[in-house]
Structures are given as C-alpha cells and as structure tokens.
Motif scaffolding. Structure first.
Motif, short mmCIF file in Angstrom:
data_model
loop_
_atom_site.label_atom_id
_atom_site.label_comp_id
_atom_site.label_asym_id
_atom_site.label_seq_id
_atom_site.Cartn_x
_atom_site.Cartn_y
_atom_site.Cartn_z
N UNK A 158 -20.13 9.97 66.23
CA UNK A 158 -19.61 9.97 65.06
C UNK A 158 -18.24 10.10 64.94
N UNK A 159 -17.57 10.04 63.64
CA UNK A 159 -16.10 10.18 63.63
C UNK A 159 -16.02 11.79 63.18
N UNK A 160 -15.42 12.50 64.00
CA UNK A 160 -14.98 13.95 63.67
C UNK A 160 -14.08 14.08 62.42
N UNK A 161 -13.24 13.02 62.10
CA UNK A 161 -12.35 13.21 61.00
C UNK A 161 -13.08 12.78 59.65
N UNK A 162 -14.47 12.51 59.98
CA UNK A 162 -15.19 11.86 58.62
C UNK A 162 -16.56 12.77 58.31
#
Length: 130
Positions: free
Chosen positions: A69-73
């Motif tokens: 997953x994208x930690x900024x999202x």
C-alpha cells in the motif's frame, strides 16, 4: 565433447524460450493485479491506497496476505482494519476475526504501470491464531 556442448546450448535455449513465453505483458500484469485486489477487497473503498495483494492458502482458505500500500494515501492502521474485515468474512474453522501482523513492514519504491515510481509499504498479515 562437442555433442555435450550442443546439447547444453539447446537445453539452455529451450529453457530461455519457455521462460520468455511465460512472461506477462505489462497490461496483463496490471489486469492480474487489479483482479487480485477485487477478489480480496471487493469494495472500491477497501482498495483505495492499495497497490497489490498476494495470498497464500492454508487450512482451506487464503489465510495469509501480503499487502502493498501507499503510506501517503492510507495508513497502516486503515489497511489492518481492512484486513480485519477480510478475516471476519472467512468461514474456515481456523480463521480469526482479526488480522495480525506476521512480519515487520518493509518500505521501498515500486514502479507503476506508467513507468513512474512511488513509495510503498508491504505488510504480511494472517487470519490464523498465534
């Protein structure tokens, strides 16, 4: 000696051809990635911020998930809540209602289908008790 070299070369070429024939196109890889996301997290809201899901079957169901997953999202806590929901949907007798982290998260870049890179975190979770 020459015969052995020719056989070795022929074998090597056959293996290389077989491997090349199994390689997926970028479009097919993207299609497969999206199909896995849809299978394990059917709701578009559950898919938000996820890059991939791989699963390992054990005890008659997909009890272990690798989730990128994208930690900024999306936060890791949100991803764990989605994994909890996945585990709660399982009907296998060994399944638990809560996902637990199997290994420490790993961070690193991932190359997207359009050629750009993005930071991604990968976690392994399980629906099995300790």
């Amino acid at each position: 000696m020459r015969f052995k070299s020719a056989r070795l070369l022929a074998s090597t070429l056959l293996v290389a051809a077989a491997v090349a024939g199994c390689a997926q196109s970028p479009e097919k890889r993207e299609e497969t990635r999206l199909a896995r996301l849809n299978y394990f997290f059917p709701s578009p809201a559950e898919q938000q911020g996820l890059h991939f899901v791989y699963a390992i079957e054990s005890f008659g169901f997909f009890s272990n998930l690798e989730i990128g997953f994208y930690p900024d999202a999306v936060t890791q806590a949100e991803v764990m809540a989605r994994a909890d929901a996945y585990c709660a949907r399982q009907t296998a007798s060994r399944a638990t209602d809560k996902a637990r982290l199997k290994y420490e998260p790993k961070d690193g870049p991932v190359e997207l289908a359009d050629g750009t890179t993005r930071d991604m975190r990968t976690i392994w979770v399980t629906c099995l008790p300790e």
